[in-house]
Each structure stands twice: as C-alpha cells, then as structure tokens.
Scaffold this motif. Structure first.
Motif, short mmCIF file in Angstrom:
data_model
loop_
_atom_site.label_atom_id
_atom_site.label_comp_id
_atom_site.label_asym_id
_atom_site.label_seq_id
_atom_site.Cartn_x
_atom_site.Cartn_y
_atom_site.Cartn_z
N ALA A 1 -12.80 -8.49 -2.05
CA ALA A 1 -11.59 -7.67 -2.09
C ALA A 1 -10.33 -8.49 -1.84
O ALA A 1 -10.34 -9.43 -1.05
CB ALA A 1 -11.68 -6.55 -1.06
N THR A 2 -9.26 -8.12 -2.51
CA THR A 2 -7.95 -8.71 -2.27
C THR A 2 -7.36 -8.19 -0.98
O THR A 2 -6.73 -8.94 -0.23
CB THR A 2 -7.01 -8.40 -3.45
N SER A 3 -7.53 -6.89 -0.71
CA SER A 3 -7.05 -6.33 0.56
C SER A 3 -7.98 -5.24 1.04
O SER A 3 -8.66 -4.58 0.26
CB SER A 3 -5.62 -5.80 0.43
N LYS B 1 -9.44 -3.23 -3.90
CA LYS B 1 -8.83 -2.77 -2.65
C LYS B 1 -9.68 -1.64 -2.10
O LYS B 1 -10.42 -1.00 -2.84
CB LYS B 1 -7.42 -2.24 -2.92
N HIS C 1 0.87 -1.20 0.00
CA HIS C 1 0.00 0.00 0.00
C HIS C 1 0.89 1.23 0.00
O HIS C 1 1.44 1.60 1.05
CB HIS C 1 -0.91 0.00 1.23
N GLU D 1 3.39 -1.88 -4.43
CA GLU D 1 2.11 -1.45 -4.96
C GLU D 1 2.12 0.07 -5.01
O GLU D 1 2.64 0.72 -4.10
CB GLU D 1 0.97 -1.95 -4.05
N ALA E 1 -1.52 -9.74 -0.74
CA ALA E 1 -2.30 -8.50 -0.69
C ALA E 1 -2.22 -7.72 -2.00
O ALA E 1 -3.03 -6.83 -2.24
CB ALA E 1 -1.84 -7.63 0.48
N ASP F 1 -9.40 1.03 -6.34
CA ASP F 1 -9.34 1.39 -4.91
C ASP F 1 -10.19 2.63 -4.71
O ASP F 1 -10.43 3.41 -5.65
CB ASP F 1 -7.87 1.65 -4.52
N PHE G 1 -5.47 -3.01 -9.87
CA PHE G 1 -6.47 -2.89 -8.81
C PHE G 1 -7.27 -1.59 -8.93
O PHE G 1 -6.77 -0.57 -9.38
CB PHE G 1 -5.78 -2.92 -7.43
N ALA H 1 -9.91 -11.74 2.03
CA ALA H 1 -9.16 -10.47 1.97
C ALA H 1 -8.01 -10.46 2.97
O ALA H 1 -8.12 -11.01 4.07
CB ALA H 1 -10.11 -9.30 2.26
N ASP I 1 -7.66 -1.97 3.71
CA ASP I 1 -6.51 -1.28 4.28
C ASP I 1 -6.91 -0.17 5.28
O ASP I 1 -7.97 0.42 5.15
CB ASP I 1 -5.69 -0.66 3.15
N THR J 1 -2.38 0.45 -8.96
CA THR J 1 -3.73 0.56 -8.41
C THR J 1 -4.33 1.90 -8.83
O THR J 1 -3.68 2.94 -8.69
CB THR J 1 -3.71 0.45 -6.88
#
Lengths: 423, 423
Positions: A277-279, A257, A81, A148, A374, A229, A227, A299, A281, A181
């Motif tokens: 969702a993959t992650s 995300k 992130h 990322e 993630a 977000d 991604f 996630a 945050d 992302t």
C-alpha cells in the motif's frame, strides 16, 4: 545570470522539506531543510533553484519578484485523504448527536452516510461540482494546493462514475491538483441489504473496469496515479472482502490505500502492507505489532485527527508511537460531511501537535513531503527542490512554529500554484 | 415609510438572540429568536427595527441596502475574556512542552508568564499597540466586534498603566470596542519573591488608585464599565488575597471578575458570587456545590475551552452541567501567548459543542447576548433589537448550525460594526 519568471525573496525561513528518496521517516521527520533568509527562483511551473537570498540574487534575475517581507515560505500543503466531493450536508445530524441521539436514531431521522449517498445520487454533475468547488476554494485559501479525493458516496456504477467525472472537472477548472481514489467499497448500499459479498462482486466485476476505463481516458492518465481504497471495519467490509477489492485494483495497476483500524483492529493493516500500500489511513486502534509492520513498510501512515476531534473523542491514533517506531507519517483533513466537516490542514496540524504530540517540524513534513508521497506524487510535489512543481505558500509569521503554536485563524498570506499566485 | 441608513435583507435566518432582562440561562439558552427571511433596518450606529423582509420593506427605506443572499445574519460576537494586549510570543515554549519539557525546565529556558511580563515591560507603548492591533484585526475578521481585555503582564505600576493606555489607544483606533479589566493580580512579579501579600498591598494601595484615575479620564468613563479581576489559584493568589483585591475594586465601583477553579477548587467561586461578580471564568475544577451557587447567582459562567485544547487536555469545564443547573453561560477565547494563542470564537464554539456538549444554539447565545452581559454591556450589545448598537455579522452559510458543524475555516462573510461595514 539566468533568467527566471518569478523570484520570491526575503523569506525569514525558507522551509524546503527537501528529501531525495521517499518520505521522511522517524527522526528525519524533524528535518525541515530550513534556509534562513531564503529565496526561490521559478521558471514556468517549476522550481529552478532555492538558496539564500544572496545565492539566488547572484545567479538569477526575473521580471516578477515577490518580497516575502520576512515571512515563512514553505511547500504548498497536500491533503492526502479527503471526501471533499459530496452533496448536501449533515448539520442536523451533528446537532442530534450532541443532544444525545444514538446512531440508530440518526439513521431513522435520515442521517448517516446513506443520506449523503442519496444527495450525491440525486445531484446533477454540475451541482456536485459547484458544491465541491466552494470547499476547494476554502482549502486553497488555507494553503492546500493538492487534494486526494475519494469516490464512495455514489455506491452504484452510475453514481460512482459521476463522482469520478466531478473529480476530473474540478481538476480541470480549479487551481488545486486532484488525485483520484476509487472507494466504491465505502459501505454496502441499501439495494444489497447486508450482502456485502454481492456488492463487492459488483465493485470488482462491473464498477472497477468502468472506473479504469474512465481513468485511461481522463486528464489523470498522464502523470497522476489512480488509487483503490476500501473501508475495512465492522459494519463495512471485513478483511477478506477488503483484500479482494484492493488486490483487484492492484492487479489493474492502481495504487493501494485503505481505511484501517478506525474503531477496531481487524487485520486490514497487515493486508495493506502485504499488498504494498501507498498509504494506510486512520489507525486509531492499530495494534502494537501493526505499528512495527507499518514502520518497516513503504506505506505512509495517515492519521486523521479532525475526525476524532469532530466526534469529541479523547483518544487519537498513536502518531507519536508510529514516528518513534520509524514510520513515515502524513496528516490529512478527511474532509467529509459526517465525521470531519473540516477543510483546514493548519487546524489538523494544531490538533496533532497537542493530542498526538507531533513537533511543529514533524507536523509540517506530514502535510508536505510525506503527504505528497502518500498520494504517489512525492517525485513532483511536497518539497521546494529544483525540478519540482512550484507550489508554495507564504505564511504570515516570522517562524514556522507559529503555524501550529497559533490556531484558529488562517496563517496563509499568499498561495503560489504551479508558479502562479492564486491567493 | 421611515428612512433608515442601511437595510440588510434576504437573510435566510436572522438570529436576534433577543432577551429583555439579563443573560439567557438554562433552557432559554436554546432560544435564538430566529426570524426566517429576516431583515434589519439601521440608522446611524443603532438598530432601528428587525423583522421579516416583508415587514421591513413595508415600513422602511434606505439608500444603502445589502442583500445577504440567503445567508445567516447574527449579532457581532463578544469575546468576554482575553489577554490580547501583549508583546512577544511563546512559540519556543510551545515546542518545548510538546517535546516533554517540564514547567520548571520551561521557566529555566526563559518561558512562562514572566517572559511575557519582560516583553511587555520592555515594549514601548506604540509597539505594544501595534502587535495587539494585528491580533484584533484577525479577531474582527473572525466576527468578534467587542473584546474584553485584561492587564496583568506589566505587574508594576508603570507597566500596568502602559497596558491600560494601550487598551485605550486600541479602542480609539480600532473598529472593535474594548472593555478594560484590571488584572494586576495575575501573578506575583519576581521583585516580590513569594511575598504575594506584599504585592497585593501594592496592587490595592498604589496601582488600583492609579488605574481608577486613568479610567476616570479615559474614553471608557462614559458608557463602558471597568472590571477588577484576580487569578485565584495555587501558585497565584489564595482566597483571602483574591477577596481583598476584588473587594477593593468593588468598593471603588468596579465590576467584579475572577479566574477561578482552573486547576484547583480553592473557594474563589463562592467569594466571587458573594461579591456579586459579573462573570466567573475558567471553572474547569468547579465543585458541585459551586455549580448550584453560580446557577443561583447573577454571574455569567465563562469556560475557556481553547486553553484546555491548547494544553492537550481531555477534561473540560462542565459547561453542560452549568447550563442544566440553570446558569447563564458565555464562551471566550482567553487569547494569550501561553495557554491559548487562539483568536477564533468560531473555533471555541466548535470545541465547546464537541467536548462540552453545547448545542449550536447555546454556543451562539454564549458568544453574543450572554457574552455581552459577561462584560456588563448586555443593554447595548449582543442581540439584534431596536435601540441596540448595530454590530452584526453576515455568516456565509444557509443555517446557523453550520457555524459549529463546520470547523477550521472562517465562516464570516461580512462584519458590520456600529452600522458600518468593516470587513
């Protein structure tokens, strides 16, 4: 006897972080797959074999050999992130905040996210790339081999695409691998006043198709995910707007995300879980029922404690509670010019151990195998296993616990990226 | 035209930290003596002149010139409170503490200060020197050019003297200047059970005379002070014992330092002020009346926020209140294997800005001119002024505020020690 290109031997501890399916969750986060007196054989960009020194010596030869000298060898860190692509800085705002200035006073003095937006809009592509490359150099030296990177400081079609092109140019020319992302829904730009809905329309109808077209023709299209977000928060985007943005990205085949529960629990976390969702945050203000929801989902939870530290906060996301509930947890720097001007995953791990009670082993899995998952790259990165990309670190210490026990200096002795020594 | 040995030019900001008498106190801590487009002329080990690039160019020539490239130049950092000479580590204890072990459980597992005492007692002098030298190397790379070092892990006459000899050997062979402090009264060794009074007798009657004899024949006797110190705290030494130790040192001509108010306010701070202490360190639990006392004294207050950070504490010493009351304040790492395994003054400054609300300018004076006064070396070190020792840093940033705004990486580009580039 098999011929390899590179053998690294004499690792007091070879930390493999090996996992066969998905990220490590709950109690499994304490398992590092540690091999004492370990060695790694590498061919080309990939890991051929891991084992004890005796095992590798018996089966492999290589022209190039590196004596780890009794140090620790572990996977390259993945920072899942970041907002590392930006222009300008906000040092003045930092000073004003310490002196007691309010958020509105900082805005009036030209600070805040919109000041970074202005700098990014005005910066030529080459300038944006050059400023960001220096930060990637620092991160690489601190052990980060995959990063990322979010857009979200352009906030216009043209400037968001410029950020995507900057990410692509950096991936092409820097040893770090980047994972893009699309975060056009970071905040509503001034052109839209407080009409966030209208800006979301622009994001979905105009910007997103252009971003997808960019991706399809980019170096990332073969083997790296893309991604979507959104910043789900008061004064950013509400749950419905967040759902629209994420669903549009998901429908187009993107990974999902979300920035959720940083200051307030609005419901974004449930939306993200529902969308697969993959992650997810931040999570500072996550509700108890959402901890269970995240733990039961696929996630990866990604707290960002450098942001809490930077704001002088004494509350932190309940990382301990998430792991204890069975969640898979990763850590990231959140590097950005406002809330986290921090390139160091080792320092983030040190904060997490002290203020979120992560064990040294959990913190290390959180920046390797779990961080790789993630960013949707767990099949290629994040652990030292045959067939995976040969991204690894030699840490200047006799025991992995020193990585978090000591803090404030750079613990990395060598960085090997795709089989090549780069630091 | 005067001939110098070295000219450093093209500093976007030359931070002199200039002060004419004593440390900076209260509002003066915001004054950095900043010269835009600055330059420094150096002859031998000393600063010849500072000024703008035009001023220095007009008056000085030198064979060797360093282009600072628009970076920041500032005095070398002085770390005024360290326990950097030790053997062994306590990484296992760190992990146990995170996992929830109590202090007694850690002691039972062989942890705590007594485990370091055992390691130091057992270590040959060369071993103690070699382990500590690696830490000094790291500190130097992070900008620290002068280091106060305490004994206090030997706790026997022989082992305390071994620590003093280690300090002398390191000063002789390492670029850093060291300032020795005698802290035999760090804790009562197991041989004395809970009879702290009997151990204090030993410290004063046997150990102190031997330490003074060592000092008189050491490299430090010409131009470097020798300090007495005591840990005044519950389970360590009470106010009366602390007074005895400090008064004995003072009577012998030593400078006075104290560990005071770390967990409890026992009255040690008032004792130290009364004895004319050079510095009063920790101060987390300082009472309001003692803040006024310290502010009205000549003592430099030295909070150690890396220790709070390391213990995951959310309370910190009232550094802001001390400055606002008119005190002179310095910052130190407290580097030690238990409560602060941290070699980095930049990170300590970053913590202090965020959790103790120090301005970037105050934090920088706190590790330069004020830290030099906290080790009795303010006349020679801590500022860039003609006649002072040429210890200076070139920081890789365009503005000094980046030193604390960014955190987690090493901000130092070059280290010049006594006129010579050492990093």
């Amino acid at each position: 006897m098999t011929t390899a290109d590179l053998i690294i031997y004499n690792a007091a501890q070879l930390i493999t972080c090996a996992a066969d399916d998905g990220p490590k969750r709950g109690a499994a986060m304490q398992d590092l797959g540690l091999i004492a007196d370990g060695a790694v054989a590498i061919r080309g960009q990939e890991i051929l074999a891991v084992g004890t020194g005796a095992q590798i010596r018996a089966a492999y030869t290589a022209r190039e050999q590196i004596d780890a000298g009794g140090r620790v060898v572990c996977p390259g860190f993945v920072d899942p992130h970041t907002h590392v692509v930006y222009a300008g800085d906000r040092a003045h705002e930092f000073e004003m905040r310490i002196a007691g200035a309010t958020y509105l006073e900082i805005l009036a003095a030209g600070g805040g996210i919109l000041s970074t937006m202005q700098a990014v809009r005005q910066a030529p592509l080459e300038h944006l790339v050059a400023e960001s490359r220096r930060r990637l150099d620092t991160m690489l030296a601190l052990g980060t081999t995959t990063v990322e990177v979010k857009t979200g400081y352009g906030l216009s079609t043209e400037a968001e695409l410029k950020m995507l092109h900057a990410i692509e140019e950096l991936d092409r020319t820097h040893p770090c691998d980047l994972v893009p992302t699309f975060l056009a829904a970071h905040t509503t730009p001034p052109e839209y006043g407080d009409d966030a809905d209208a800006y979301v329309d622009l994001v979905i109808r105009e910007m997103l198709p252009r971003a997808l077209d960019w991706y399809a023709h980019s170096v990332f299209a073969s083997g790296r995910p893309f991604f979507i977000d959104v910043f789900c928060e008061d004064h950013a985007f509400d749950v419905e707007q967040s759902h629209r943005v994420l669903a549009a990205g998901k429908d187009a085949g993107m990974g999902v995300k979300i920035h959720s529960d940083q200051f307030n629990s609005l419901g974004g976390t449930a939306v993200a879980v529902e969308l697969g969702a993959t992650s997810i945050d931040h999570l500072d203000a996550i509700a108890a029922e959402d901890i269970a929801r995240v733990a039961a989902s696929q996630a990866v939870a990604v707290p960002l404690p450098a942001a809490n530290f930077n704001l002088g906060q004494t509350n932190f996301a309940p990382a301990r509670g998430l792991i204890d509930a069975g969640a898979a947890l990763a850590l990231a720097t959140d590097i950005n010019p406002g809330s986290a001007p921090c390139p160091s995953l080792p320092l983030v791990m040190a904060i997490a151990c002290r203020y979120q009670r992560l064990l040294p082993s959990e913190a290390l899995n959180a920046v390797t195998i779990n961080a790789a998952h993630a960013v949707g790259m767990g099949h290629r990165l994040g652990s030292l296993q045959p067939g995976k990309q040969a991204d690894l670190l030699i840490l200047d210490m006799p025991d992995y616990r020193h990585l978090t026990y000591q803090f404030g200096a750079n613990p990395v002795w060598r960085v090997i990226k795709s089989g090549r020594v780069v630091v």
